[in-house]
Design a protein around this motif. Structure first.
Motif, PDB file in Angstrom:
ATOM      1  N   ALA A 222      36.756 -11.274   0.543  1.00 39.61           N
ATOM      2  CA  ALA A 222      36.259 -11.970  -0.642  1.00 39.61           C
ATOM      3  C   ALA A 222      34.965 -11.346  -1.147  1.00 39.61           C
ATOM      4  O   ALA A 222      34.758 -11.195  -2.362  1.00 39.61           O
ATOM      5  N   ALA A 226      36.509 -10.673  -4.499  1.00 44.85           N
ATOM      6  CA  ALA A 226      36.723 -11.941  -5.202  1.00 44.85           C
ATOM      7  C   ALA A 226      35.598 -12.279  -6.166  1.00 44.85           C
ATOM      8  O   ALA A 226      34.435 -11.939  -5.949  1.00 44.85           O
ATOM      9  N   GLU A 227      35.984 -12.978  -7.225  1.00 41.78           N
ATOM     10  CA  GLU A 227      35.038 -13.545  -8.187  1.00 41.78           C
ATOM     11  C   GLU A 227      35.047 -15.062  -8.128  1.00 41.78           C
ATOM     12  O   GLU A 227      34.152 -15.723  -8.634  1.00 41.78           O
ATOM     13  N   GLY A 228      36.056 -15.611  -7.500  1.00 39.95           N
ATOM     14  CA  GLY A 228      36.138 -17.028  -7.185  1.00 39.95           C
ATOM     15  C   GLY A 228      36.792 -17.171  -5.836  1.00 39.95           C
ATOM     16  O   GLY A 228      37.617 -16.343  -5.435  1.00 39.95           O
ATOM     17  N   ILE A 229      36.396 -18.199  -5.074  1.00 40.94           N
ATOM     18  CA  ILE A 229      36.991 -18.402  -3.759  1.00 40.94           C
ATOM     19  C   ILE A 229      37.298 -19.882  -3.578  1.00 40.94           C
ATOM     20  O   ILE A 229      36.519 -20.753  -3.978  1.00 40.94           O
ATOM     21  N   LEU A 250      28.008 -11.074   0.312  1.00 40.07           N
ATOM     22  CA  LEU A 250      27.987 -10.462  -1.014  1.00 40.07           C
ATOM     23  C   LEU A 250      26.877  -9.421  -1.116  1.00 40.07           C
ATOM     24  O   LEU A 250      27.083  -8.318  -1.630  1.00 40.07           O
ATOM     25  N   ARG A 255      26.494  -6.710  -3.874  1.00 43.77           N
ATOM     26  CA  ARG A 255      26.627  -7.610  -5.021  1.00 43.77           C
ATOM     27  C   ARG A 255      25.535  -8.665  -4.982  1.00 43.77           C
ATOM     28  O   ARG A 255      24.988  -8.975  -3.916  1.00 43.77           O
ATOM     29  N   ASP A 259      27.300 -14.000  -7.125  1.00 44.95           N
ATOM     30  CA  ASP A 259      28.333 -13.286  -7.878  1.00 44.95           C
ATOM     31  C   ASP A 259      29.733 -13.833  -7.631  1.00 44.95           C
ATOM     32  O   ASP A 259      30.714 -13.197  -8.010  1.00 44.95           O
ATOM     33  N   LEU A 260      29.825 -14.997  -7.002  1.00 38.69           N
ATOM     34  CA  LEU A 260      31.110 -15.554  -6.600  1.00 38.69           C
ATOM     35  C   LEU A 260      31.088 -17.056  -6.837  1.00 38.69           C
ATOM     36  O   LEU A 260      30.119 -17.726  -6.488  1.00 38.69           O
ATOM     37  N   ARG A 261      32.139 -17.607  -7.431  1.00 35.77           N
ATOM     38  CA  ARG A 261      32.240 -19.045  -7.679  1.00 35.77           C
ATOM     39  C   ARG A 261      33.026 -19.693  -6.549  1.00 35.77           C
ATOM     40  O   ARG A 261      34.143 -19.276  -6.239  1.00 35.77           O
ATOM     41  N   LEU A 435      31.010 -15.330 -15.527  1.00 34.31           N
ATOM     42  CA  LEU A 435      31.102 -14.146 -14.681  1.00 34.31           C
ATOM     43  C   LEU A 435      30.726 -12.887 -15.446  1.00 34.31           C
ATOM     44  O   LEU A 435      30.929 -12.783 -16.655  1.00 34.31           O
ATOM     45  N   VAL A 439      34.278  -7.160 -10.833  1.00 31.60           N
ATOM     46  CA  VAL A 439      33.643  -6.533  -9.681  1.00 31.60           C
ATOM     47  C   VAL A 439      34.100  -5.087  -9.538  1.00 31.60           C
ATOM     48  O   VAL A 439      33.313  -4.192  -9.235  1.00 31.60           O
TER      49      VAL A 439
END
Length: 451
Positions: A222, A226-229, A250, A255, A259-261, A435, A439
């Motif tokens: 992730a 990933a951008e969402g988890i 991250l 990153r 940077d991740l929802r 976002l 990525v």
């Protein structure tokens, strides 16, 4: 890391999550096939869009689930093809994101890239890909490849799959076209492909990547992609620890920590008073936890039919019929240790004085937020301000109208607290989640590819 997340972003997102298990009141509908009805599904998704939900997320089941060797009738065990369904919904909605669960183990990269890329263009940039992998031979039997992937290889295979999909998307220029497009040549461990993409980029560039891995390897995956988890951590302290851990990963992956929802899954039960909400919650749990579903929980561990079991009595005296549960029979709940789980359940039942029914209710996940609209909004604001979550995957408590109270009563309270939008910020899923560009276009990739 959670402090940085909290400081840099103070916004809550909702996704509509439609699960497999009957976490909604089936008895309110006379037709069981309504759960596959496109008009009913459209009505539910349009309610979510009225409530400014960021996305709709459907899980995937590539084989009908079984219980004791026969079809599991306690849950919706199949799905329409996600991308066909979302193409239908894209024409009947304007803003909500469409997040499809697509499996890296059994879907070919070129076909997957083409189909979800087409949806992204068709919807004006509203597509998302929930990246899942499996080593299940039981599922793979539907694809003539049962058990071809070892458990230890599932993430290395998934990384190559996603990188190849990304290479296919990257082959199309950001602006304009050139003819002919150069071929993507890929020769690596799992795939040998020479292909030319045939779809343009959408307004958001490419679909948003989601993931739900829980292991260390899954979390690292992730952090890379990933951008969402999708998370199972709803307790405040556990959610904050999870967000902090992901933030560290991250940063280690190059990153930003925010940077991740993060979207834990839950239901919300509202009432006019706290007591009213609790009463409604208990009624709801009584409706969904039928005798048949309760008994099935115990049967999965004991490995045999327990139709004569008194649910208001103790657990069976006899030990489970099997020592180790096979992965070939679908989703199991005892982690392949039936005898150990049975003993733990007996110990807990003796300690608490539980009947079978009370034990199963105790073990079953409960709605995460129960209260008045104002009290639930206050609680959610605590999570958001602390940086513990970015949103919720909300399961409706009824179908197809189970979101109306959330939209009409909870959303205005959240807006009053300044943590929920009063309009869609943009036209794409990426914009509506706040976002950055994907990525893949910001981070280095170790690819064996010539374009």
């Amino acid at each position: 890391m959670s402090g940085e997340r909290a400081q840099r972003r103070q916004r809550l997102h909702f996704n509509l999550f439609f699960p497999f298990a009957p976490d909604y009141v089936w008895s309110q509908q006379s037709r069981t096939d309504i759960y596959y009805d496109f008009d009913a599904l459209t009505r539910l998704v349009q309610s979510a869009e009225r409530g400014l939900f960021s996305g709709v997320f459907f899980g995937e089941s590539l084989r009908l689930r079984e219980h004791l060797g026969v079809l599991n009738t306690d849950a919706i065990t199949g799905r329409p093809d996600a991308l066909v369904l979302f193409a239908h919904l894209a024409a009947r909605t304007d803003h909500i994101g469409l997040i499809a669960t697509l499996n890296t183990t059994y879907f070919e990269p070129y076909d997957l890239a083409r189909r979800i890329g087409t949806l992204d263009v068709l919807s004006g940039g509203r597509a998302g890909w929930n990246i899942v992998t499996t080593d299940s031979a039981w599922t793979g039997a539907n694809f003539r490849r049962g058990g071809y992937l070892d458990h230890s290889d599932r993430y290395t295979h998934a990384r190559e799959h996603v990188d190849l999909v990304q290479a296919l998307w990257d082959a199309w220029p950001s602006t304009g076209t050139r003819s002919p497009l150069p071929a993507v040549e890929w020769f690596d461990t799992w795939y040998r492909v020479v292909a030319q993409p045939e779809w343009p980029r959408s307004p958001q560039g490419q679909p948003v990547f989601f993931q739900a891995g829980e292991s260390d390897e899954g979390r690292d995956f992730a952090a890379r992609y990933a951008e969402g988890i999708f998370s199972r951590y709803l307790d405040f302290d556990a959610a904050l620890d999870y967000a902090t851990d992901l933030g560290r990963r991250l940063v280690a992956a190059g990153r930003p920590a925010d940077d991740l929802r993060i979207f834990p899954a839950t239901s919300v039960v509202l009432g006019d008073t706290q007591a009213d909400a609790r009463d409604r919650h208990e009624w709801f749990r009584g409706q969904v936890w039928t005798d048949r579903r309760t008994r099935a929980v115990v049967e999965k561990v004991w490995g045999r039919d327990l139709s004569e079991l008194d649910l208001d009595g103790p657990l069976p005296d006899e030990p489970p019929a099997i020592v180790k549960q096979s992965r070939s029979h679908g989703v199991m709940n005892s982690r392949d240790r039936p005898h150990l789980i049975a003993q733990q359940w007996r110990d807990l039942s003796r300690e608490r004085g539980f009947t079978v029914r009370q034990l199963v209710r105790h073990l079953a996940p409960s709605a995460g937020f129960v209260g008045t609209p104002a009290s639930v909004a206050d609680r959610l604001a605590e999570y958001v301000h602390a940086g513990a979550i970015d949103g919720l995957n909300l399961t409706p408590t009824a179908f197809p109208d189970g979101l109306d109270e959330i939209v009409d009563r909870l959303v205005p309270e959240l807006q009053d607290r300044g943590i929920y939008p009063d309009r869609y910020p943009g036209t794409t899923l990426r914009e509506n989640l706040g976002l950055s560009p994907s990525v893949a276009r910001r981070a280095d990739r170790d690819r064996t590819v010539a374009v």
